[in-house]
Design a protein around this motif. Structure first.
Motif, PDB file in Angstrom:
ATOM      1  N   LEU A   1     -19.805  39.136 -10.829  1.00  0.00           N
ATOM      2  CA  LEU A   1     -19.516  37.800 -10.288  1.00  0.00           C
ATOM      3  C   LEU A   1     -18.238  37.216 -10.897  1.00  0.00           C
TER       4      LEU A   1
ATOM      5  N   PHE B   1     -14.621  36.574  -9.210  1.00  0.00           N
ATOM      6  CA  PHE B   1     -14.204  35.169  -9.107  1.00  0.00           C
ATOM      7  C   PHE B   1     -12.765  35.034  -9.583  1.00  0.00           C
TER       8      PHE B   1
ATOM      9  N   PHE C   1     -23.929  35.465 -15.450  1.00  0.00           N
ATOM     10  CA  PHE C   1     -23.411  34.096 -15.399  1.00  0.00           C
ATOM     11  C   PHE C   1     -22.686  33.703 -16.692  1.00  0.00           C
TER      12      PHE C   1
ATOM     13  N   MET D   1     -19.357  35.057 -16.019  1.00  0.00           N
ATOM     14  CA  MET D   1     -18.686  34.199 -15.039  1.00  0.00           C
ATOM     15  C   MET D   1     -18.215  32.890 -15.681  1.00  0.00           C
TER      16      MET D   1
END
Lengths: 153, 168
Positions: B63, B67, B142, B145
């Protein structure tokens, strides 16, 4: 709370925030604030959606497409289609449709075909003076060929 | 800041290396499953069950790097209508939202992982793997991220172009 979740999603969507965050934050607000669900349920649901066997087919179809691209099958197909209709007016566009159709029938996925054949055909078309938006939209519209494929995702 | 950039560069490479390894394992497992089924008539269940288990470790750690690359799907028509100054604020908004979301989902993922760790549940597969091992990919992804979003947010606030950063 649902209105808040919907509005938040809409603002984030318009604000160019990645789609996965738009859905993630919007649905979290609705689930946590509206339904009082614990976070662990949300995480559990996302894992349930991710670990489906059907999803495994997607990278494998793309892998098959990439194998055909690297192996030279895609460029041969493009050559065949260009020889067939390339001399017509708008021939490269028609050739792209034909090559993607054949490619998708071989590997079973139009997405893999768009990725593989598009890599070869799209720069070629832009180089020949086709408008970039036209090329992109034509390739995207070929997604509809999926309905004609027997071996569907 | 340079430490964060160095860390993110390492995370970027590591995430892609892990993702490529997982894709290789998935393809090999499914191919082996088909081969063994073709030769012997019976397949090994764990060869079929392994890829879905690995998918979460493929998706979540990627992720952040995706991104940073700007490879996530987004509706970006605003970038064509806004002025340079407005774009500056839009970038801060996007990266700020991403950082906030990363922190929220990291905390949520950590809670879920701790819950399944305490429960000690095993996966309903032929392979006896604890279920928390799979859920751990959520906070890890996460966290990665968040690190990338923080870097991008700082870059957006200081309004540094990619060219400036490249020449650094």
């Amino acid at each position: 709370m649902y209105i808040l979740a919907f509005s938040l999603s809409l603002i984030l969507l318009i604000g160019s925030v990645p789609i996965f965050l738009v859905f993630g934050l919007g649905s979290s607000v609705a689930a946590i604030g509206g339904l009082n669900l614990p976070w662990s349920v949300l995480v559990q649901v996302s894992f349930g959606a991710l670990t489906k066997h059907v999803l495994i087919a997607v990278p494998l179809f793309i892998f098959a497409g990439m194998a055909m691209l690297k192996g030279g099958a895609a460029s041969r197909l493009v050559h065949f289609a260009t020889t067939l209709v390339g001399h017509w007016r708008g021939g490269l566009g028609i050739a792209m449709v034909i090559s993607m159709g054949f490619f998708a029938a071989f590997c079973g996925s139009i997405l893999a075909a768009i990725t593989a054949v598009g890599t070869i055909m799209m720069p070629k078309m832009i180089e020949q003076g086709y408008p970039k938006p036209f090329v992109v939209v034509l390739a995207a519209l070929l997604e509809y060929l999926q309905t004609h494929l027997q071996n569907q995702e | 800041m340079s430490l964060l950039r160095l860390l993110n560069r390492a995370l970027f490479k590591l995430s892609f290396a892990v993702a490529m390894t997982i894709v290789t394992i998935m393809v090999m497992a499914l191919s082996l499953s088909a081969i063994t089924r073709f030769i012997s008539g019976t397949g090994y269940d764990w060869l079929i069950e392994l890829p879905p288990v690995l998918v979460c470790w493929l998706v979540f750690p990627l992720l952040g790097p995706l991104f940073k690359q700007g490879s996530h799907i987004q509706v970006d028509f605003l970038s064509s209508v806004l002025s340079r100054k407005q774009l500056y604020f839009l970038k801060i908004f996007i990266n700020g939202v991403a950082l906030l979301a990363a922190v929220i989902f990291f905390k949520a993922g950590l809670e879920a992982t701790q819950l399944y760790f305490r429960l000690g549940q095993l996966m309903e597969l032929e392979i006896d793997l604890p279920i928390w091992w799979m859920y751990l990919s959520f906070p890890v992804g996460f966290a990665i991220m968040g690190s990338f979003a923080l870097e991008l947010l700082i870059d957006a606030v200081t309004d540094r172009s990619p060219q400036e950063l490249e020449s650094e």
